[in-house]
Scaffold this active site. Structure first.
Site, mmCIF file in Angstrom:
data_model
loop_
_atom_site.group_PDB
_atom_site.id
_atom_site.type_symbol
_atom_site.label_atom_id
_atom_site.label_comp_id
_atom_site.label_asym_id
_atom_site.label_seq_id
_atom_site.Cartn_x
_atom_site.Cartn_y
_atom_site.Cartn_z
ATOM 1 N N ARG A 190 -3.150 -6.335 -7.869
ATOM 2 C CA ARG A 190 -2.020 -7.262 -7.793
ATOM 3 C C ARG A 190 -2.120 -8.241 -8.948
ATOM 4 N NH1 ARG A 190 -3.187 -8.459 -1.665
ATOM 5 N NH2 ARG A 190 -5.157 -8.408 -2.766
ATOM 6 N N SER A 244 -2.934 -7.994 3.417
ATOM 7 C CA SER A 244 -3.135 -7.788 4.858
ATOM 8 C C SER A 244 -3.612 -9.097 5.500
ATOM 9 C CB SER A 244 -4.182 -6.698 5.100
ATOM 10 O OG SER A 244 -3.755 -5.491 4.523
ATOM 11 N N LYS A 260 -15.730 -7.847 5.885
ATOM 12 C CA LYS A 260 -14.521 -8.123 6.669
ATOM 13 C C LYS A 260 -14.738 -7.928 8.165
ATOM 14 C CE LYS A 260 -11.061 -7.302 3.144
ATOM 15 N NZ LYS A 260 -10.009 -6.434 2.629
ATOM 16 N N HIS A 295 0.841 -1.210 0.000
ATOM 17 C CA HIS A 295 0.000 0.000 0.000
ATOM 18 C C HIS A 295 0.876 1.261 0.000
ATOM 19 C CE1 HIS A 295 -3.007 -2.688 2.354
ATOM 20 N NE2 HIS A 295 -3.534 -2.507 1.160
HETATM 21 O O1 PNS Z 1 -9.263 -3.078 1.173
HETATM 22 P P1 PNS Z 1 -10.637 -3.535 0.743
HETATM 23 O O2 PNS Z 1 -11.368 -4.223 1.895
HETATM 24 O O3 PNS Z 1 -10.580 -4.399 -0.492
HETATM 25 O O4 PNS Z 1 -11.450 -2.211 0.356
HETATM 26 C C1 PNS Z 1 -12.790 -2.299 -0.073
HETATM 27 C C2 PNS Z 1 -13.498 -0.973 0.187
HETATM 28 C C3 PNS Z 1 -13.427 -0.616 1.657
HETATM 29 C C4 PNS Z 1 -12.833 0.116 -0.654
HETATM 30 C C5 PNS Z 1 -14.990 -1.146 -0.270
HETATM 31 O O5 PNS Z 1 -15.599 -2.160 0.474
HETATM 32 C C6 PNS Z 1 -15.793 0.153 -0.130
HETATM 33 O O6 PNS Z 1 -15.739 0.996 -1.016
HETATM 34 N N1 PNS Z 1 -16.484 0.313 1.010
HETATM 35 C C7 PNS Z 1 -17.309 1.499 1.259
HETATM 36 C C8 PNS Z 1 -18.794 1.160 1.093
HETATM 37 C C9 PNS Z 1 -19.182 1.192 -0.375
HETATM 38 O O7 PNS Z 1 -19.161 2.222 -1.020
HETATM 39 N N2 PNS Z 1 -19.520 -0.004 -0.909
HETATM 40 C C10 PNS Z 1 -19.853 -0.165 -2.311
HETATM 41 C C11 PNS Z 1 -18.621 -0.503 -3.114
HETATM 42 S S1 PNS Z 1 -18.999 -0.660 -4.828
#
Ligand code: PNS
Length: 174
Positions: A97, A135, A48, A24
């Protein structure tokens, strides 16, 4: 002719960052070649269960970028597109990735763009060194007594050891 009217190019780099890894960090540094400011945004992924609290994650990230004023750290518990609307930014930065990331990232990018047409997601390939860093694996390795030195910043390594109550995670391994 290249215009030199100053435009502050801001990208929002959202993720769970549970915890932030060197992959990151590398992405943020490379992103700064394209953007004037990057907001590392701790966003909520309902799929998560988090090891670190939002405050702990923010603190670790702030420490890592304490010398880089172009990097801001924030958190948001709602929809990502709403954060972008409020902040006035229209670029989401994400790392990719292997091919295995592609479908998930593609779905999210299209869903976000469906919410607000103005938003674009920009992907940077993960640095070659960090292809296998995640992670999730980092936590698994540390929780079972392995070492992740070099894969995460030192402050993150220390926090991981504290979380898992590990005194010295070398265990004779390099
Ligand atoms: O590191 P991650 O867990 O892959 O990140 C995913 C994240 C947090 C960016 C995604 O779950 C997100 O955007 N969460 C905010 C809620 C939201 O907008 N959800 C719709 C995504 S299309």
């Amino acid at each position: 002719m290249i215009q030199d009217n100053f435009v502050n190019r801001v990208a929002i780099y959202p993720g769970s960052f549970d915890p932030i890894t060197n992959g990151h960090v590398d992405l943020v540094k490379r992103g700064l070649r394209m953007f004037d400011e990057i907001v590392v945004l701790i966003a909520y992924n309902p799929n998560k269960v988090y090891l670190f609290t939002i405050e702990e994650r923010m603190e670790m990230i702030r420490e890592i970028f304490s010398d880089t004023k172009e990097v801001k750290v924030d958190s948001h518990s709602g929809l990502l597109v709403d954060y972008l609307k409020i902040s006035g930014a229209n670029i989401i930065l994400r790392g990719m990735r292997a091919l295995s990331d592609f479908e998930y990232e593609f779905q999210m990018a299209l869903m976000n763009r469906r919410q607000t047409k103005k938003i674009e997601t920009v992907f940077l390939m993960s640095g070659f060194k960090w292809f296998y860093t995640s992670s999730k694996l980092i936590k698994e390795v540390v929780s079972l007594g392995g070492t992740v030195k070099g894969l995460v910043p030192d402050n993150v390594n220390q926090m991981l050891m504290q979380k898992y109550n590990i005194k010295n995670n070398n265990n004779g391994r390099e």
